[in-house]
Enzyme design. Structure first.
Site, PDB file in Angstrom:
ATOM      1  N   SER A 145       0.849  -1.198   0.000  1.00 16.98           N
ATOM      2  CA  SER A 145       0.000   0.000   0.000  1.00 16.98           C
ATOM      3  C   SER A 145       0.884   1.247   0.000  1.00 16.98           C
ATOM      4  O   SER A 145       0.386   2.357   0.116  1.00 16.98           O
ATOM      5  CB  SER A 145      -0.869  -0.006   1.266  1.00 16.98           C
ATOM      6  OG  SER A 145      -0.011  -0.073   2.400  1.00 16.98           O
ATOM      7  N   ASN A 146       2.195   1.019  -0.106  1.00 20.63           N
ATOM      8  CA  ASN A 146       3.152   2.110   0.066  1.00 20.63           C
ATOM      9  C   ASN A 146       3.789   2.457  -1.283  1.00 20.63           C
ATOM     10  O   ASN A 146       4.579   1.674  -1.823  1.00 20.63           O
ATOM     11  CB  ASN A 146       4.200   1.642   1.090  1.00 20.63           C
ATOM     12  CG  ASN A 146       5.199   2.707   1.434  1.00 20.63           C
ATOM     13  OD1 ASN A 146       5.632   3.460   0.578  1.00 20.63           O
ATOM     14  ND2 ASN A 146       5.588   2.760   2.698  1.00 20.63           N
ATOM     15  N   ASP A 186       8.405  -6.683   4.024  1.00 21.42           N
ATOM     16  CA  ASP A 186       8.109  -6.016   5.279  1.00 21.42           C
ATOM     17  C   ASP A 186       9.391  -5.371   5.779  1.00 21.42           C
ATOM     18  O   ASP A 186      10.454  -6.001   5.761  1.00 21.42           O
ATOM     19  CB  ASP A 186       7.542  -7.006   6.295  1.00 21.42           C
ATOM     20  CG  ASP A 186       6.578  -6.295   7.221  1.00 21.42           C
ATOM     21  OD1 ASP A 186       5.639  -5.661   6.727  1.00 21.42           O
ATOM     22  OD2 ASP A 186       6.800  -6.331   8.452  1.00 21.42           O
ATOM     23  N   ARG A 206      16.218  -2.201   1.230  1.00 20.95           N
ATOM     24  CA  ARG A 206      15.299  -2.788   0.236  1.00 20.95           C
ATOM     25  C   ARG A 206      16.098  -3.386  -0.917  1.00 20.95           C
ATOM     26  O   ARG A 206      15.881  -4.508  -1.341  1.00 20.95           O
ATOM     27  CB  ARG A 206      14.372  -1.663  -0.248  1.00 20.95           C
ATOM     28  CG  ARG A 206      13.286  -2.073  -1.205  1.00 20.95           C
ATOM     29  CD  ARG A 206      12.082  -1.164  -1.072  1.00 20.95           C
ATOM     30  NE  ARG A 206      11.514  -1.265   0.251  1.00 20.95           N
ATOM     31  CZ  ARG A 206      11.579  -0.290   1.176  1.00 20.95           C
ATOM     32  NH1 ARG A 206      12.160   0.864   0.883  1.00 20.95           N
ATOM     33  NH2 ARG A 206      11.072  -0.481   2.363  1.00 20.95           N
ATOM     34  N   PHE A 209      10.311   7.067   7.466  1.00 23.03           N
ATOM     35  CA  PHE A 209      11.361   7.577   8.351  1.00 23.03           C
ATOM     36  C   PHE A 209      12.560   8.151   7.577  1.00 23.03           C
ATOM     37  O   PHE A 209      13.567   8.506   8.201  1.00 23.03           O
ATOM     38  CB  PHE A 209      11.846   6.464   9.290  1.00 23.03           C
ATOM     39  CG  PHE A 209      10.753   5.892  10.171  1.00 23.03           C
ATOM     40  CD1 PHE A 209      10.243   6.640  11.233  1.00 23.03           C
ATOM     41  CD2 PHE A 209      10.231   4.626   9.947  1.00 23.03           C
ATOM     42  CE1 PHE A 209       9.235   6.127  12.054  1.00 23.03           C
ATOM     43  CE2 PHE A 209       9.226   4.105  10.766  1.00 23.03           C
ATOM     44  CZ  PHE A 209       8.730   4.849  11.812  1.00 23.03           C
ATOM     45  N   GLU A 232      -2.577  -7.915   8.675  1.00 24.74           N
ATOM     46  CA  GLU A 232      -1.179  -8.076   9.069  1.00 24.74           C
ATOM     47  C   GLU A 232      -1.120  -8.701  10.466  1.00 24.74           C
ATOM     48  O   GLU A 232      -1.703  -8.154  11.409  1.00 24.74           O
ATOM     49  CB  GLU A 232      -0.495  -6.695   9.065  1.00 24.74           C
ATOM     50  CG  GLU A 232       1.000  -6.821   9.068  1.00 24.74           C
ATOM     51  CD  GLU A 232       1.712  -5.520   8.667  1.00 24.74           C
ATOM     52  OE1 GLU A 232       1.331  -4.891   7.664  1.00 24.74           O
ATOM     53  OE2 GLU A 232       2.655  -5.159   9.384  1.00 24.74           O
TER      54      GLU A 232
END
Ligand code: ITT
Length: 235
Positions: free
Chosen positions: A21-22, A84, A215, A170, A52
């Site tokens: 969703s990001n 995640d 990532r 962040f 989740e």
């Protein structure tokens, strides 16, 4: 690694369906897979489909999401990617970690800065050590019933205040440690061949972040895993 990547592209079709969703995570994964000539598309699922779990490690969360999303793949041969990630602050015993989404949505970047307010030093190296943190990511790729897992970490420290508006989450409070010429993270007292020169991910933009990113490392690890599996199974 190059051989692994080629093999990966040969074997796989061209689209990876990313359950997220990001949009920031989607953009970063797209940069990574574009280097392999592959496209990343967002897997849309109806609201409320994915629950989740409250797990204590990132892998358990990612695996649970894979299981829930499989029914929503567009066709049987489609590849599904779930990832995640979280921010682990040393002085807070790894908090927010697996609770990063909740922490971001509640206390936000300003809240994390506040929690570390007392951890300051005139000595910049000591300040970095006091405010040490890392991003961690676990990527899980599902293809034809096989599950591949990759893990990545990016070490750094929490900035004294919010800096920059690029990226997401962040990023505006995280300053990565420098990397050596092999891309390995250095201790905070060392200057590396790759550095953001004290700037946060929020100040440097996606292409620079990508070179440090947890990532990217998780996705690289996943491709290595694939390569190892292929060599083990034989041609
Ligand atoms: P999903 O739908 O993919 O789960 P999410 O935003 O919930 O998206 P995560 O659970 O992986 O993503 O991330 C937990 C939190 O950590 C969330 O608030 C993110 O914004 C933040 N985060 C994850 N990766 C980050 C990164 O590379 N830079 C900054 N913040 C990050």
């Amino acid at each position: 690694m190059v051989i692994g990547r080629r093999l990966f592209v040969d074997i796989m079709s061209n689209t990876v369906w990313f359950l997220t969703s990001n949009s920031g995570k989607l953009a970063e994964a797209s940069v990574h897979f574009a280097e392999l000539g592959m496209e990343v598309k967002c897997l849309e699922v109806p609201d409320g489909t994915i629950v989740e779990p409250q797990a204590t490690d990132l892998e358990a969360v990612a695996r649970a999401k894979i299981q829930q999303a499989l029914d929503h793949l567009p066709h049987d041969n489609a590849m599904l990617l779930v990832e995640d990630a979280g921010l682990f602050v040393s002085a807070l015993d790894g908090f927010p970690g697996v609770y990063s989404s909740y922490a971001y949505d509640t206390i936000g970047n300003q809240g994390v800065i506040r929690l570390l307010e007392h951890l300051q030093s005139e000595d910049p190296v000591r300040a970095k050590r006091l405010r040490a943190a890392s991003f961690k990511a676990v990527s899980v790729l599902w293809k034809n019933g096989e599950v591949l897992i990759g893990r990545g970490e990016c070490q750094g420290s929490i900035a004294p205040q919010i800096q920059g508006a690029e990226g997401f989450g962040f990023d505006p409070i995280f300053i990565p440690y420098d990397l050596d010429e092999d891309g390995q993270s250095l201790d905070p007292e060392n200057l590396g061949s790759l550095s953001t020169h004290g700037r946060t991910f929020g100040e440097v933009g996606v292409e620079v972040k990508h070179r440090f990113s947890h990532r990217k490392r998780a996705l690289d690890d996943l491709l290595n895993e694939w390569q190892n599996q292929r060599s083990h199974d034989g041609p």
